[in-house]
Design a protein around this motif. Structure first.
Motif, PDB file in Angstrom:
ATOM      1  N   MET A 182       0.545  -0.796  -0.419  1.00 50.06           N
ATOM      2  CA  MET A 182      -0.219  -0.235   0.007  1.00 50.06           C
ATOM      3  C   MET A 182       0.902   0.762  -0.030  1.00 50.06           C
ATOM      4  SD  MET A 182      -3.428  -1.091   0.072  1.00 50.06           S
ATOM      5  CE  MET A 182      -4.474   0.231   0.319  1.00 50.06           C
ATOM      6  N   LEU A 183       0.520   2.179  -0.798  1.00 46.98           N
ATOM      7  CA  LEU A 183       1.274   3.871  -0.770  1.00 46.98           C
ATOM      8  C   LEU A 183       0.400   4.613  -1.081  1.00 46.98           C
ATOM      9  CD1 LEU A 183       3.303   3.234  -4.331  1.00 46.98           C
ATOM     10  CD2 LEU A 183       4.476   2.774  -1.944  1.00 46.98           C
ATOM     11  N   PHE A 214       4.181   8.272  -3.527  1.00 42.06           N
ATOM     12  CA  PHE A 214       5.175   8.383  -2.060  1.00 42.06           C
ATOM     13  C   PHE A 214       5.372   7.962  -1.111  1.00 42.06           C
ATOM     14  CE2 PHE A 214       1.632  11.156  -0.088  1.00 42.06           C
ATOM     15  CZ  PHE A 214       1.755  11.068   0.776  1.00 42.06           C
ATOM     16  N   HIS A 215       6.245   7.343  -0.595  1.00 41.70           N
ATOM     17  CA  HIS A 215       6.687   6.935   0.728  1.00 41.70           C
ATOM     18  C   HIS A 215       8.025   7.027   1.160  1.00 41.70           C
ATOM     19  CE1 HIS A 215       6.859   2.865   2.841  1.00 41.70           C
ATOM     20  NE2 HIS A 215       7.943   2.983   2.668  1.00 41.70           N
ATOM     21  N   TYR A 216       7.826   7.366   2.208  1.00 46.22           N
ATOM     22  CA  TYR A 216       6.895   6.766   3.575  1.00 46.22           C
ATOM     23  C   TYR A 216       5.574   7.360   3.803  1.00 46.22           C
ATOM     24  CZ  TYR A 216       7.159   5.130   8.409  1.00 46.22           C
ATOM     25  OH  TYR A 216       6.715   4.269   9.791  1.00 46.22           O
ATOM     26  N   PRO A 217       4.702   6.657   4.152  1.00 50.01           N
ATOM     27  CA  PRO A 217       2.964   6.342   4.563  1.00 50.01           C
ATOM     28  C   PRO A 217       2.861   8.448   5.368  1.00 50.01           C
ATOM     29  CG  PRO A 217       3.518   4.513   5.437  1.00 50.01           C
ATOM     30  CD  PRO A 217       4.906   4.794   5.201  1.00 50.01           C
ATOM     31  N   ARG A 218       1.885   9.086   5.664  1.00 55.25           N
ATOM     32  CA  ARG A 218       1.954  10.253   6.206  1.00 55.25           C
ATOM     33  C   ARG A 218       1.213  10.977   5.711  1.00 55.25           C
ATOM     34  NH1 ARG A 218       6.696  12.316   2.373  1.00 55.25           N
ATOM     35  NH2 ARG A 218       8.030  11.003   3.752  1.00 55.25           N
ATOM     36  N   GLU A 219       0.710  11.620   6.579  1.00 59.68           N
ATOM     37  CA  GLU A 219      -0.620  12.128   6.899  1.00 59.68           C
ATOM     38  C   GLU A 219      -1.105  13.026   5.347  1.00 59.68           C
ATOM     39  OE1 GLU A 219      -4.980  12.712   7.530  1.00 59.68           O
ATOM     40  OE2 GLU A 219      -3.216  11.302   8.273  1.00 59.68           O
ATOM     41  N   ARG A 220      -0.131  14.305   5.585  1.00 58.38           N
ATOM     42  CA  ARG A 220       0.075  14.884   4.513  1.00 58.38           C
ATOM     43  C   ARG A 220       1.107  14.965   3.384  1.00 58.38           C
ATOM     44  NH1 ARG A 220      -4.517  17.844   4.227  1.00 58.38           N
ATOM     45  NH2 ARG A 220      -5.304  18.483   6.579  1.00 58.38           N
ATOM     46  N   TRP A 235      -4.494   6.639  -0.038  1.00 59.39           N
ATOM     47  CA  TRP A 235      -4.038   5.170   0.607  1.00 59.39           C
ATOM     48  C   TRP A 235      -4.837   4.579  -1.617  1.00 59.39           C
ATOM     49  CZ3 TRP A 235      -0.255   3.623   3.010  1.00 59.39           C
ATOM     50  CH2 TRP A 235      -0.151   3.875   4.200  1.00 59.39           C
ATOM     51  N   PHE A 236      -3.547   3.445  -1.870  1.00 62.86           N
ATOM     52  CA  PHE A 236      -4.191   2.898  -3.257  1.00 62.86           C
ATOM     53  C   PHE A 236      -3.369   1.932  -2.738  1.00 62.86           C
ATOM     54  CE2 PHE A 236      -0.323   5.433  -4.744  1.00 62.86           C
ATOM     55  CZ  PHE A 236       0.447   4.643  -5.630  1.00 62.86           C
ATOM     56  N   GLU A 237      -3.194   0.476  -3.711  1.00 60.07           N
ATOM     57  CA  GLU A 237      -2.554  -0.237  -4.026  1.00 60.07           C
ATOM     58  C   GLU A 237      -1.737  -0.390  -4.648  1.00 60.07           C
ATOM     59  OE1 GLU A 237      -3.941  -5.359  -4.879  1.00 60.07           O
ATOM     60  OE2 GLU A 237      -5.606  -3.821  -3.561  1.00 60.07           O
ATOM     61  N   ASP A 280       7.323   1.394  -9.918  1.00 61.50           N
ATOM     62  CA  ASP A 280       6.830   1.929 -10.573  1.00 61.50           C
ATOM     63  C   ASP A 280       5.885   2.499 -10.834  1.00 61.50           C
ATOM     64  OD1 ASP A 280       8.307  -0.809 -11.739  1.00 61.50           O
ATOM     65  OD2 ASP A 280       6.799  -1.940 -12.486  1.00 61.50           O
ATOM     66  N   GLU A 281       5.309   2.469  -9.242  1.00 61.54           N
ATOM     67  CA  GLU A 281       4.272   3.987  -9.480  1.00 61.54           C
ATOM     68  C   GLU A 281       5.062   5.429  -8.372  1.00 61.54           C
ATOM     69  OE1 GLU A 281       2.069   0.194  -8.779  1.00 61.54           O
ATOM     70  OE2 GLU A 281       4.208   0.652  -7.819  1.00 61.54           O
TER      71      GLU A 281
END
Length: 123
Positions: A24-25, A35-41, A51-53, A81-82
């Motif tokens: 999940m990204l 983007f990664h690392y997940p964050r609220e903003r 969120w998306f798969e 790839d994303e």
């Protein structure tokens, strides 16, 4: 004033997805960029995210094999790839064959705390 999400809240969907074997990204709703690392903003605009798969596929951007470790391991940055670049380990029978640009696919295994986390294997 709204309450800020805790770090555990911000990553919960990432780890829930990993438990299901899904990477999940998050993406910025203003730009559409992942983007990664997940964050609220959004790190791009400061705006809302969703969120998306992800496909779980990418290419090795950079890597280093530690032959002195027992067992040896390969730490790598994988360009998904994303778009985002993610740090992880490459799991391969022959670490000497791991190379920059090589296509990889996410696989999930338990980390030190028992939670499933993404690793990558050559396609």
């Amino acid at each position: 004033m709204t309450a800020e999400a805790s770090p555990a809240d911000e990553t919960a969907n990432f780890f829930d997805g990993a438990e299901r074997g899904v990477l999940m990204l998050k993406r910025c709703l203003d730009t559409g960029k992942a983007f990664h690392y997940p964050r609220e903003r959004s790190p791009f605009t400061g705006g809302a995210t969703e969120w998306f798969e992800a496909s779980g596929k990418g290419a090795i951007y950079s890597c280093s094999v530690s032959h002195r470790a027992d067992p040896p391991y390969c730490l790598a940055y994988v360009k998904l790839d994303e778009g985002p670049i993610m740090m992880s380990n490459i799991l391969a029978d022959d670490l000497t064959a791991v190379a920059i640009g090589q296509r990889v696919q996410a696989t999930f295994q338990p980390g030190p705390d028992g939670r499933q986390i993404p690793f990558f294997t050559p396609e």
